[in-house]
Design an enzyme around this catalytic site. Structure first.
Site, mmCIF file in Angstrom:
data_model
loop_
_atom_site.group_PDB
_atom_site.id
_atom_site.type_symbol
_atom_site.label_atom_id
_atom_site.label_comp_id
_atom_site.label_asym_id
_atom_site.label_seq_id
_atom_site.Cartn_x
_atom_site.Cartn_y
_atom_site.Cartn_z
ATOM 1 N N SER A 20 0.805 -1.222 0.000
ATOM 2 C CA SER A 20 0.000 0.000 0.000
ATOM 3 C C SER A 20 0.845 1.282 0.000
ATOM 4 C CB SER A 20 -0.969 0.000 1.183
ATOM 5 O OG SER A 20 -1.924 -1.012 0.988
ATOM 6 N N THR A 65 -6.052 -3.321 7.445
ATOM 7 C CA THR A 65 -6.013 -4.653 6.871
ATOM 8 C C THR A 65 -6.101 -5.709 7.975
ATOM 9 O OG1 THR A 65 -4.861 -6.038 5.259
ATOM 10 C CG2 THR A 65 -3.450 -4.679 6.646
ATOM 11 N N LYS A 69 -10.265 -5.261 10.301
ATOM 12 C CA LYS A 69 -11.345 -4.616 9.539
ATOM 13 C C LYS A 69 -12.667 -4.579 10.309
ATOM 14 C CE LYS A 69 -9.272 -5.632 5.089
ATOM 15 N NZ LYS A 69 -9.398 -6.243 3.767
ATOM 16 N N ASP A 105 -12.861 -2.723 -0.685
ATOM 17 C CA ASP A 105 -12.418 -4.010 -1.255
ATOM 18 C C ASP A 105 -13.371 -4.491 -2.351
ATOM 19 O OD1 ASP A 105 -10.097 -4.394 0.216
ATOM 20 O OD2 ASP A 105 -11.133 -5.413 1.859
ATOM 21 N N THR A 156 -15.082 -24.496 7.004
ATOM 22 C CA THR A 156 -15.954 -24.592 8.183
ATOM 23 C C THR A 156 -17.369 -24.223 7.727
ATOM 24 O OG1 THR A 156 -14.078 -23.852 9.509
ATOM 25 C CG2 THR A 156 -16.246 -23.780 10.571
ATOM 26 N N GLY A 240 -5.050 -11.280 -7.384
ATOM 27 C CA GLY A 240 -5.741 -10.131 -6.795
ATOM 28 C C GLY A 240 -4.945 -8.841 -6.789
HETATM 29 P P1 NAP Z 1 -9.835 -14.648 7.117
HETATM 30 O O1 NAP Z 1 -10.948 -13.789 7.604
HETATM 31 O O2 NAP Z 1 -8.795 -15.115 8.064
HETATM 32 O O3 NAP Z 1 -10.530 -15.926 6.405
HETATM 33 C C1 NAP Z 1 -9.754 -16.937 5.878
HETATM 34 C C2 NAP Z 1 -10.616 -17.850 5.025
HETATM 35 O O4 NAP Z 1 -9.778 -18.818 4.394
HETATM 36 C C3 NAP Z 1 -11.651 -18.642 5.825
HETATM 37 O O5 NAP Z 1 -12.785 -18.839 5.015
HETATM 38 C C4 NAP Z 1 -10.903 -19.957 6.078
HETATM 39 O O6 NAP Z 1 -11.772 -21.054 6.305
HETATM 40 C C5 NAP Z 1 -10.205 -20.128 4.760
HETATM 41 N N1 NAP Z 1 -9.030 -21.000 4.804
HETATM 42 C C6 NAP Z 1 -7.845 -20.745 5.404
HETATM 43 N N2 NAP Z 1 -6.980 -21.761 5.172
HETATM 44 C C7 NAP Z 1 -7.635 -22.676 4.395
HETATM 45 C C8 NAP Z 1 -7.288 -23.921 3.839
HETATM 46 N N3 NAP Z 1 -6.070 -24.463 4.029
HETATM 47 N N4 NAP Z 1 -8.207 -24.583 3.090
HETATM 48 C C9 NAP Z 1 -9.441 -24.053 2.888
HETATM 49 N N5 NAP Z 1 -9.837 -22.873 3.406
HETATM 50 C C10 NAP Z 1 -8.941 -22.187 4.159
HETATM 51 O O7 NAP Z 1 -9.023 -13.921 5.928
HETATM 52 P P2 NAP Z 1 -9.596 -12.858 4.906
HETATM 53 O O8 NAP Z 1 -9.485 -11.494 5.488
HETATM 54 O O9 NAP Z 1 -10.952 -13.326 4.478
HETATM 55 O O10 NAP Z 1 -8.561 -12.932 3.690
HETATM 56 C C11 NAP Z 1 -8.581 -14.003 2.739
HETATM 57 C C12 NAP Z 1 -7.521 -13.743 1.672
HETATM 58 O O11 NAP Z 1 -7.906 -12.661 0.829
HETATM 59 C C13 NAP Z 1 -6.169 -13.368 2.263
HETATM 60 O O12 NAP Z 1 -5.163 -14.153 1.639
HETATM 61 C C14 NAP Z 1 -6.001 -11.901 1.912
HETATM 62 O O13 NAP Z 1 -4.643 -11.559 1.694
HETATM 63 C C15 NAP Z 1 -6.798 -11.792 0.615
HETATM 64 N N6 NAP Z 1 -7.277 -10.416 0.362
HETATM 65 C C16 NAP Z 1 -6.842 -9.793 -0.758
HETATM 66 C C17 NAP Z 1 -7.264 -8.483 -1.021
HETATM 67 C C18 NAP Z 1 -6.768 -7.772 -2.272
HETATM 68 O O14 NAP Z 1 -6.867 -6.543 -2.331
HETATM 69 N N7 NAP Z 1 -6.277 -8.471 -3.265
HETATM 70 C C19 NAP Z 1 -8.128 -7.812 -0.152
HETATM 71 C C20 NAP Z 1 -8.567 -8.496 0.983
HETATM 72 C C21 NAP Z 1 -8.128 -9.801 1.235
HETATM 73 P P3 NAP Z 1 -12.280 -21.428 7.795
HETATM 74 O O15 NAP Z 1 -13.453 -20.541 8.066
HETATM 75 O O16 NAP Z 1 -12.638 -22.859 7.689
HETATM 76 O O17 NAP Z 1 -11.124 -21.184 8.730
#
Ligand code: NAP
Length: 273
Positions: A20, A65, A69, A105, A156, A240
């Site tokens: 960022s 981030t 959030k 986002d 989950t 992304g």
């Molecule tokens: P989060 O709230 O921690 O959620 C993580 C998600 O991933 C949950 O649904 C979790 O499932 C699942 N998960 C984790 N490990 C897994 C595995 N081994 N197999 C299957 N599912 C798995 O994280 P978040 O904030 O949603 O972020 C998710 C991703 O999006 C991150 O990598 C982040 O960097 C990316 N992101 C990118 C941008 C962009 O601008 N490009 C913006 C925002 C986020 P459970 O519920 O079962 O634990």
């Protein structure tokens, strides 16, 4: 009156990897703005106090981030656009003496898919993998594009069911068994396992002809999800990075009233420095 540059920062934990500051410095150069933009590593219990002190000391805006959030959402006196429905805020600023929050986002994702990749979202069948903060944050913006339907799968199951209840009428939760025989035009990987090489339990049969596979994660190398999509015959596969730049551009616009040109910035990040 002070001539110091307007002060911005991104706050998270971890934060070392954040692009960022670079993105916003490129926006500032492009638009002739004098700003400073830092990276702030804050512990879970210190987030609220940090944000309060930042704005009390004249800070102009914060990007928020993982994992703050939802906390940022709870701090806001007023919410802009989709933030109320997404329950998460990634952009904080002061407005008429109160703390305001937005979630950029979703619009960032939509602009990248719809405008940069030229893949229209209207009437598409969308599958979302993951039910964490990122997927929750993008749902309102996807809803606004009027897809044919949206389905969410999550490791989950209860979290997916909870999300489907929150977005009742536009989102259905499904198990892997229920997804057997289904086809989708747009599959978005919102799980956080990609960077560790964890591929969610995807099925090549889900790919409708010309399907767009989108990984919200970005990395220097192709992610496991994108490799799978390419080998399985997706029409389009994207990480992304464009979303990252587009959500930053929307934050910049909210803060400064000027919309930067994202194309050259995405290009610059793609090709390295
Ligand atoms: P989060 O709230 O921690 O959620 C993580 C998600 O991933 C949950 O649904 C979790 O499932 C699942 N998960 C984790 N490990 C897994 C595995 N081994 N197999 C299957 N599912 C798995 O994280 P978040 O904030 O949603 O972020 C998710 C991703 O999006 C991150 O990598 C982040 O960097 C990316 N992101 C990118 C941008 C962009 O601008 N490009 C913006 C925002 C986020 P459970 O519920 O079962 O634990």
């Amino acid at each position: 009156m002070s001539n110091a540059p307007a002060r911005y920062a991104v706050v998270g934990n971890p934060i070392g990897h954040s692009k960022s500051p670079l993105i916003h410095s490129l926006f500032a150069r492009q638009t002739g703005a004098e700003i400073s933009y830092g990276k702030e590593l804050v512990s879970e219990q210190d987030f609220a106090a940090f944000a309060e002190t930042f704005f009390r000391n004249g800070g102009a805006g914060l990007n928020v981030t993982v994992p703050f959030k939802q906390r940022a959402f709870a701090l806001c006196d007023r919410l802009r656009g989709n933030a109320a429905r997404s329950g998460a805020v990634n952009t904080l600023y002061q407005s008429d003496g109160s703390l305001a929050g937005a979630n950029t986002d979703g619009i960032g994702l939509v602009r990248d898919i719809r405008d940069n990749l030229a893949y229209g979202i209207r009437d598409r069948r969308i599958l979302l993998l993951g039910a964490g903060g990122a997927v929750r944050g993008i749902l309102p913006a996807l809803e606004n594009e009027s897809p044919a339907r949206m389905t969410v799968w999550n490791r989950t199951a209860e979290r997916a069911a909870e999300l489907a209840r929150a977005f009742d009428g536009s989102l259905a939760a499904a198990s892997l068994e229920a997804l057997r025989g289904e086809q989708f035009d747009l599959i978005i990987n919102g799980t956080s396992g990609s960077l560790q090489g964890h591929l969610p339990p995807v099925d090549a049969a889900w790919l409708a002809p010309g399907c767009c596979a989108y990984d919200m994660v970005y990395a220097d190398e192709e992610t496991v999800f994108l490799r799978w999509a390419r080998e399985a015959g997706a029409g389009l596969a994207s990480d992304g990075l464009g979303m990252l730049v587009e959500q930053a551009a929307e934050s910049f616009h909210i803060w400064r009233g000027v919309r930067p040109d994202t194309g050259p910035v995405i290009q610059r990040l793609r090709t390295g420095l």
